[in-house]
Design a protein around this motif. Sequence first.
Motif, short mmCIF file in Angstrom:
data_model
loop_
_atom_site.label_atom_id
_atom_site.label_comp_id
_atom_site.label_asym_id
_atom_site.label_seq_id
_atom_site.Cartn_x
_atom_site.Cartn_y
_atom_site.Cartn_z
N TYR A 285 0.84 -1.19 0.00
CA TYR A 285 0.00 0.00 0.00
C TYR A 285 0.88 1.25 0.00
O TYR A 285 1.87 1.33 0.73
CB TYR A 285 -0.91 0.01 1.23
CG TYR A 285 -2.02 -1.02 1.18
CD1 TYR A 285 -2.75 -1.23 0.02
CD2 TYR A 285 -2.35 -1.78 2.31
CE1 TYR A 285 -3.77 -2.16 -0.03
CE2 TYR A 285 -3.38 -2.71 2.27
CZ TYR A 285 -4.08 -2.90 1.09
OH TYR A 285 -5.09 -3.83 1.04
N THR A 286 0.49 2.21 -0.82
CA THR A 286 1.07 3.55 -0.79
C THR A 286 -0.08 4.54 -0.63
O THR A 286 -1.25 4.19 -0.79
CB THR A 286 1.85 3.85 -2.08
OG1 THR A 286 0.96 3.73 -3.21
CG2 THR A 286 3.01 2.90 -2.26
N GLN A 287 0.28 5.76 -0.31
CA GLN A 287 -0.76 6.76 -0.06
C GLN A 287 -1.61 6.94 -1.32
O GLN A 287 -1.12 7.22 -2.40
CB GLN A 287 -0.16 8.09 0.36
CG GLN A 287 -1.22 9.14 0.71
CD GLN A 287 -0.62 10.43 1.21
OE1 GLN A 287 0.59 10.58 1.22
NE2 GLN A 287 -1.46 11.35 1.64
N SER A 289 -3.50 4.57 -2.75
CA SER A 289 -3.83 3.32 -3.42
C SER A 289 -5.04 2.67 -2.74
O SER A 289 -5.23 2.79 -1.53
CB SER A 289 -2.65 2.36 -3.39
OG SER A 289 -2.29 2.05 -2.05
N ILE A 291 -7.62 -0.03 -1.04
CA ILE A 291 -7.48 -1.15 -0.12
C ILE A 291 -8.32 -2.31 -0.65
O ILE A 291 -9.45 -2.11 -1.12
CB ILE A 291 -7.91 -0.74 1.30
CG1 ILE A 291 -7.01 0.39 1.82
CG2 ILE A 291 -7.87 -1.92 2.26
CD1 ILE A 291 -7.43 0.94 3.16
N PHE A 317 -5.80 4.28 0.85
CA PHE A 317 -4.87 4.17 1.97
C PHE A 317 -4.37 5.55 2.39
O PHE A 317 -3.94 6.37 1.56
CB PHE A 317 -3.70 3.27 1.57
CG PHE A 317 -2.72 2.99 2.67
CD1 PHE A 317 -3.09 2.25 3.77
CD2 PHE A 317 -1.41 3.47 2.60
CE1 PHE A 317 -2.18 1.99 4.79
CE2 PHE A 317 -0.50 3.21 3.60
CZ PHE A 317 -0.89 2.46 4.70
N GLY A 352 -1.50 -5.46 3.10
CA GLY A 352 -0.44 -4.88 2.27
C GLY A 352 0.93 -5.45 2.52
O GLY A 352 1.90 -5.00 1.91
N TRP A 401 -2.04 1.83 11.04
CA TRP A 401 -1.08 1.47 10.00
C TRP A 401 0.35 1.68 10.50
O TRP A 401 0.60 2.42 11.46
CB TRP A 401 -1.31 2.32 8.74
CG TRP A 401 -1.09 3.80 8.96
CD1 TRP A 401 -1.96 4.69 9.50
CD2 TRP A 401 0.09 4.54 8.65
NE1 TRP A 401 -1.41 5.94 9.56
CE2 TRP A 401 -0.15 5.88 9.03
CE3 TRP A 401 1.33 4.21 8.10
CZ2 TRP A 401 0.80 6.88 8.86
CZ3 TRP A 401 2.28 5.21 7.92
CH2 TRP A 401 2.01 6.52 8.31
N ASN A 404 4.06 0.48 5.20
CA ASN A 404 3.17 0.33 4.03
C ASN A 404 2.10 -0.71 4.28
O ASN A 404 1.59 -1.33 3.33
CB ASN A 404 3.98 -0.06 2.79
CG ASN A 404 4.92 1.04 2.33
OD1 ASN A 404 6.09 1.02 2.64
ND2 ASN A 404 4.38 2.00 1.61
#
Length: 681
Positions: A285-287, A289, A291, A317, A352, A401, A404
């Motif tokens: 996961y990146t900012q 993207s 879920i 995310f 992730g 979180w 990532n």
Amino acid sequence: MANVDEIKFFKLILRQILCLFLILSLVRSQNNVAFQPSFITTTGPTVTSLLVGNLTDVSLYVRTASPSNTTGSIGSPSCVGEASPWVLTKEQVGKTAAQIQLRLEGNLHLCGDNETETDCCSKPLCVLETVQVSACVGGSPQASLLIQARIHALLVPAGAPSDNNTVIPNQVYQPLGACPCDLTDGACDVRCCCDQDCSPEDLMLFASHCLPGPFGGQISKDPDYQCSLQSSENSPDWFPFLCVHSPPENNPYLGLFYQGQTIPPKPGPSFQTPALSAPVPVAVYTQGSPIFTINDQFFTVPQMVLGRCVDNAPVAFLNNFEVKCVTLLNSCPTGAPLITLPEDLRIQVKNGQGADVLVDVAEEVADDLSLFISQTDAVASSDKGLVCENVTLALDYIFYWKGNGITSITLTQTVGTISLNRSVVLTTRYSAEFLNGEFPGEPRSGNPGYQAGKPIIAGVEDISDNDTNNTGSIQRTSINLWKPVRDGLCSSVEMKPALFGENSTSGCLLPVSRLNLTQCDLLREAVTSLQESLVTATHVAKSGNPDPLMLTDWVNISYVTLNSTAMEDSPASCSGIPSHQHIQVWSLITSMVDGTPQREIIDVEVSLSLSSWVLDCGGGDISPCVDPTETQLFPITSSVTFIDIPIDTGPPKSRFQINFTEYDCNRNDVCWPELAFPLTK
């Protein structure tokens, strides 16, 4: 002298000609009616003409005219009607004009071999006759219209139309077909004279309009330089050495039909619902993207998309959101998201990092429904009306979180019981918050400079009591404007954040009565409290990604204090009401990142504008001035203005620097003042 006599003679002749034209025009003006045109040749079943003149008491008669056997001319007009397949209609288009239309009634298709119907054409030339229309007044003909009709039968395929197209072979490997315009199998193609499906009667219709060139099957003869065309009798001596050997397959017209490689068409815009592709899960996961669940489907929560609430919107995310969806309930809901069991909300989500987490659901029952419904007859419990139980009122997600990946997910589901006595406006709330440990993942408004359309980041300084250096952190908040909803009253108004670079003005309406205007101090305090609730921050972030622990990333907000001079109030008016709050933001380009200018906020000023409120009893409505409890609406407004400070380019150039650039050492290869040093400065 002879020339003078000739001139007199010509003048006399001219006078006689003018008199003759005058007499003819007078005679013509005495005629009653006339057809324009008076003779028409038609090949279709409809004919139109104009009847002009004095149309009073004019009757029209149609008959089939035949030429005389002796003279060959058409007889005089007749005022006796005859049975005719031509239907005549008359439409008045003016005081002295009418449109005459004749329409042939009957079936114009060609009779079949075994057809017994009489209403058809026995031969291709279906109609060949002369029709006469007479305009009569009192049984005396005044004008006539002659129509020469030459109408062929309609050629309709015997069977049902076929969508089969003639397959044209690939012209790269073989010569052009004998009839390229034969596009429809089993039917005659119009203007395709080489089509074998066309009968002789069909060809008569377009024999003079055949498609020209190779497409119509008219391939030109081989050129004279072909070796196969020259005979030994008429060929010159040099011909065998200069003629061209070319096989028949090498057709020079192939380029007209072959365009090279096939180019697939590009999809154009369509009003149909597009077919959505299957979601593609991401490795980490990146900012921003989406879920995914363990079934490789989007993890969805109702969100606002393009101004509308969408029930199945993917969660991104590290993107926090909080939305409200308004639904009109006429009956109890039966499906998601308003009716959702806790078991359906316990979904396994990919974390992730190669594993999965389970959503932990906690259910709460809302006793007070005032935050979710606006009708007074819909209460938490009632014996009357329709009762809807376990209606989902709010879904609040918290995502924990690290790096990532997602470590855990908690969900608080708020449910309630609604009684329906009539339609109820239900406002449901949905939110998602990402927490890294105990600190929420705050969204950015730029990196580093502010982006247009992003919220202005503000904060309140939180100084710890144990901090001897008198330094602390900044608790984030926002600078808000009014956001009117429903009736626009300040009692139901909401707030919206001020967006960077977007000037805006908004407000709400405050009901004020004559009794309120007798207590001006309380009224001023109430309006001031409303305006101060918009901006509670003390600092504003310079850039779009500030550090809450670095005070150098923040600037103080300047507040313009109110004038404390004495206010002159009267029993029916109050002065000094802070009815308008104005926010001014100054920004400056401080750097460039990949050619993109980065803007930072350097100063913010919040000021209040004072006004006087007086009841308006004009226009015949004097009730607010008579009844102390009758109210009038007064506006309370807020606005924000962004001011761009230009980049400092240094002191202005002198007239000498502008006009005499050849002596400027910074703009020329040769610096003359330096060559004359030390005589020059």
